[in-house]
Write a protein that holds these residues in place. Structure first.
Motif, mmCIF file in Angstrom:
data_model
loop_
_atom_site.group_PDB
_atom_site.id
_atom_site.type_symbol
_atom_site.label_atom_id
_atom_site.label_comp_id
_atom_site.label_asym_id
_atom_site.label_seq_id
_atom_site.Cartn_x
_atom_site.Cartn_y
_atom_site.Cartn_z
ATOM 1 N N THR A 22 28.264 3.012 -35.817
ATOM 2 C CA THR A 22 27.025 3.424 -36.483
ATOM 3 C C THR A 22 27.242 3.257 -37.980
ATOM 4 O OG1 THR A 22 26.396 5.016 -34.773
ATOM 5 C CG2 THR A 22 25.474 5.354 -36.975
ATOM 6 N N VAL A 23 26.428 2.420 -38.594
ATOM 7 C CA VAL A 23 26.625 2.071 -40.004
ATOM 8 C C VAL A 23 25.380 2.424 -40.806
ATOM 9 C CG1 VAL A 23 27.224 0.240 -41.631
ATOM 10 C CG2 VAL A 23 28.029 0.117 -39.262
ATOM 11 N N VAL A 24 25.579 3.090 -41.928
ATOM 12 C CA VAL A 24 24.486 3.351 -42.863
ATOM 13 C C VAL A 24 24.658 2.442 -44.072
ATOM 14 C CG1 VAL A 24 23.364 5.008 -44.381
ATOM 15 C CG2 VAL A 24 24.162 5.732 -42.128
ATOM 16 N N ASP A 25 23.699 1.550 -44.244
ATOM 17 C CA ASP A 25 23.635 0.703 -45.430
ATOM 18 C C ASP A 25 22.661 1.399 -46.370
ATOM 19 O OD1 ASP A 25 23.279 -1.220 -47.347
ATOM 20 O OD2 ASP A 25 22.795 -2.847 -45.958
ATOM 21 N N ALA A 26 23.188 2.135 -47.323
ATOM 22 C CA ALA A 26 22.365 3.024 -48.142
ATOM 23 C C ALA A 26 21.565 2.309 -49.211
ATOM 24 C CB ALA A 26 23.245 4.096 -48.778
ATOM 25 N N THR A 27 21.834 1.017 -49.387
ATOM 26 C CA THR A 27 21.085 0.204 -50.356
ATOM 27 C C THR A 27 20.713 -1.109 -49.660
ATOM 28 O OG1 THR A 27 23.236 -0.529 -51.223
ATOM 29 C CG2 THR A 27 22.097 1.213 -52.438
ATOM 30 N N LEU A 28 19.746 -1.047 -48.796
ATOM 31 C CA LEU A 28 19.338 -2.193 -47.970
ATOM 32 C C LEU A 28 19.103 -3.444 -48.794
ATOM 33 C CD1 LEU A 28 18.228 -3.471 -45.294
ATOM 34 C CD2 LEU A 28 16.007 -2.482 -45.931
ATOM 35 N N THR A 46 24.565 0.853 -34.074
ATOM 36 C CA THR A 46 23.362 1.277 -34.798
ATOM 37 C C THR A 46 23.506 0.937 -36.276
ATOM 38 O OG1 THR A 46 22.960 3.131 -33.280
ATOM 39 C CG2 THR A 46 21.891 3.224 -35.430
ATOM 40 N N TYR A 47 22.472 0.334 -36.819
ATOM 41 C CA TYR A 47 22.423 -0.003 -38.245
ATOM 42 C C TYR A 47 21.255 0.747 -38.874
ATOM 43 C CZ TYR A 47 21.426 -2.657 -42.514
ATOM 44 O OH TYR A 47 21.174 -3.011 -43.809
ATOM 45 N N VAL A 48 21.544 1.525 -39.912
ATOM 46 C CA VAL A 48 20.511 2.244 -40.655
ATOM 47 C C VAL A 48 20.432 1.653 -42.054
ATOM 48 C CG1 VAL A 48 19.684 4.475 -41.486
ATOM 49 C CG2 VAL A 48 21.014 4.345 -39.354
ATOM 50 N N GLY A 49 19.294 1.118 -42.408
ATOM 51 C CA GLY A 49 19.094 0.562 -43.741
ATOM 52 C C GLY A 49 18.184 1.467 -44.552
ATOM 53 N N PRO A 63 18.269 -9.657 -38.088
ATOM 54 C CA PRO A 63 18.226 -10.113 -36.689
ATOM 55 C C PRO A 63 17.434 -9.126 -35.824
ATOM 56 C CG PRO A 63 20.461 -10.198 -37.556
ATOM 57 C CD PRO A 63 19.653 -9.476 -38.574
ATOM 58 N N THR A 64 16.683 -9.645 -34.891
ATOM 59 C CA THR A 64 15.851 -8.790 -34.041
ATOM 60 C C THR A 64 16.533 -8.430 -32.725
ATOM 61 O OG1 THR A 64 14.775 -10.766 -33.132
ATOM 62 C CG2 THR A 64 13.701 -9.676 -35.001
ATOM 63 N N GLU A 65 17.668 -9.062 -32.450
ATOM 64 C CA GLU A 65 18.391 -8.758 -31.218
ATOM 65 C C GLU A 65 19.748 -8.147 -31.547
ATOM 66 O OE1 GLU A 65 18.712 -12.315 -28.945
ATOM 67 O OE2 GLU A 65 16.563 -12.519 -28.620
ATOM 68 N N GLY A 66 20.266 -7.381 -30.589
ATOM 69 C CA GLY A 66 21.588 -6.790 -30.768
ATOM 70 C C GLY A 66 21.500 -5.310 -31.010
ATOM 71 N N ALA A 67 22.069 -4.848 -32.112
ATOM 72 C CA ALA A 67 22.172 -3.419 -32.396
ATOM 73 C C ALA A 67 20.809 -2.783 -32.657
ATOM 74 C CB ALA A 67 23.076 -3.197 -33.602
ATOM 75 N N ARG A 68 20.763 -1.482 -32.475
ATOM 76 C CA ARG A 68 19.587 -0.698 -32.837
ATOM 77 C C ARG A 68 19.455 -0.691 -34.352
ATOM 78 N NH1 ARG A 68 19.615 5.868 -32.499
ATOM 79 N NH2 ARG A 68 17.426 6.291 -33.018
ATOM 80 N N ILE A 69 18.250 -0.932 -34.855
ATOM 81 C CA ILE A 69 18.015 -0.996 -36.295
ATOM 82 C C ILE A 69 17.005 0.079 -36.688
ATOM 83 C CG2 ILE A 69 17.120 -2.382 -38.201
ATOM 84 C CD1 ILE A 69 18.072 -4.870 -36.735
ATOM 85 N N ILE A 70 17.366 0.860 -37.697
ATOM 86 C CA ILE A 70 16.483 1.893 -38.241
ATOM 87 C C ILE A 70 16.349 1.643 -39.737
ATOM 88 C CG2 ILE A 70 16.151 4.369 -38.631
ATOM 89 C CD1 ILE A 70 18.042 4.836 -36.222
ATOM 90 N N LEU A 71 15.128 1.455 -40.211
ATOM 91 C CA LEU A 71 14.895 1.234 -41.634
ATOM 92 C C LEU A 71 14.138 2.429 -42.210
ATOM 93 C CD1 LEU A 71 13.877 -2.548 -41.694
ATOM 94 C CD2 LEU A 71 16.155 -1.526 -41.905
#
Length: 293
Positions: A22-28, A46-49, A63-71
């Motif tokens: 689970t990764v938080v990219d705090a500066t998308l 999980t990727y959180v941007g 990318p639209t496939e693979g990990a769960r993405i939360i923006l």
């Protein structure tokens, strides 16, 4: 101009990700680091941007496939509320404290001293800020202007610049970034001008930092981000000027001294000669990484 992420491979490699992280990219931003992170995550990852600028979320391509993405459209100082709302505990957190190229060139908020843009300099909606650059430039007293220009911009001629701004606005409100830049350029003596940057660079930096409370937000983000990070999780920050880097270094040292983290590199990671040549903005970048224990 296309934005090129700085220290891309060094940063993502330092996070030591697994497919389920689970990764938080705090500066998308433009999604440069995000795309590389998502390449390493699997369907259970999980990727959180997070980004304070809503245009970043609207324009980013991931990318639209693979990990769960939360923006999430939010200031990174509120990282704790973001992960709590989504019931997440990050294995890695990354923040690139630089600015997207398009924010300067196409943002329309007065970040660039080359454009006739209104003096806003806000990350997001100006109405949600206590004040804008226009307020700072046209309403703050000379002493307050001098203090922020010296403190946040590290401008040696802060007194001259502040006086020039106050004198100029007596003739009429300073309305655009270019007008402000011209005033500053005339105030900074030629013998004191840095050779590689515009003479208004430091003053614009100072006003931007004040408008967005950047240093206060960074301090809160570091504290709340580290608290939210999972055990053995990694926290990576890319800074671009000494004020930011000093805050990050001090916080890292506090966690290490208290036995809550370990330093992964003795010195900050900087760009190699090839990256410095192809991406000039990388020249001032410093990457610092710690691991929570």
């Amino acid at each position: 101009m296309k934005h090129i992420p700085v220290l891309l491979h060094e940063t993502v490699s330092a996070l030591a990700l697994s497919p389920n992280s689970t990764v938080v990219d705090a500066t998308l931003g433009g999604g440069g680091h995000g795309r590389e992170i998502l390449r390493l995550l699997g369907p259970k990852g999980t990727y959180v941007g997070i980004d304070a600028d809503p245009t970043a979320l609207a324009n980013v391509s991931l990318p639209t496939e693979g990990a769960r993405i939360i923006l999430v459209n939010e200031n990174f100082r509120n990282i704790k509320s973001v992960v709590t709302e989504h019931q997440l505990q990050p294995d890695a957190i990354i923040a690139d404290l630089g600015w997207r190229t398009d924010q300067f060139e196409e943002g329309g908020k007065g970040f660039s001293f080359h454009n006739d843009e209104p003096l806003l300099m806000t990350f997001g909606d100006p109405s949600k800020h206590l004040f804008t650059a226009d307020d700072v430039v046209n309403e703050w007293g000379e002493e307050s202007l001098r203090d922020i220009i010296r403190g946040y911009g590290e401008e040696r001629f802060a007194g001259r610049v502040a006086k020039a701004i106050v004198t100029a606005r007596e003739q009429g409100r300073i309305k655009t970034a270019r007008a402000l830049a011209d005033i500053i350029a005339a105030a900074v003596p030629s013998f004191g001008r840095p050779s590689k940057i515009h003479p208004a660079t430091r003053t614009f930096q100072a006003i931007r930092i004040a408008v967005n409370d950047e240093l206060g937000a960074l301090q809160e983000f570091l504290k709340e981000g580290f608290s939210a990070l999972a055990q053995n999780g990694r926290f990576a920050i890319i800074s671009f000027h000494s004020l930011e880097d000093r805050i990050v270094k001090r916080f890292w040292n506090e966690q290490i001294t208290s036995g809550q983290a370990i330093r992964l590199h003795k010195k900050p990671i900087v760009a190699d000669d090839d990256e410095r040549t192809t991406n000039p903005r990388s020249r001032s970048a410093k990457l610092r990484v710690i691991e929570k224990i």
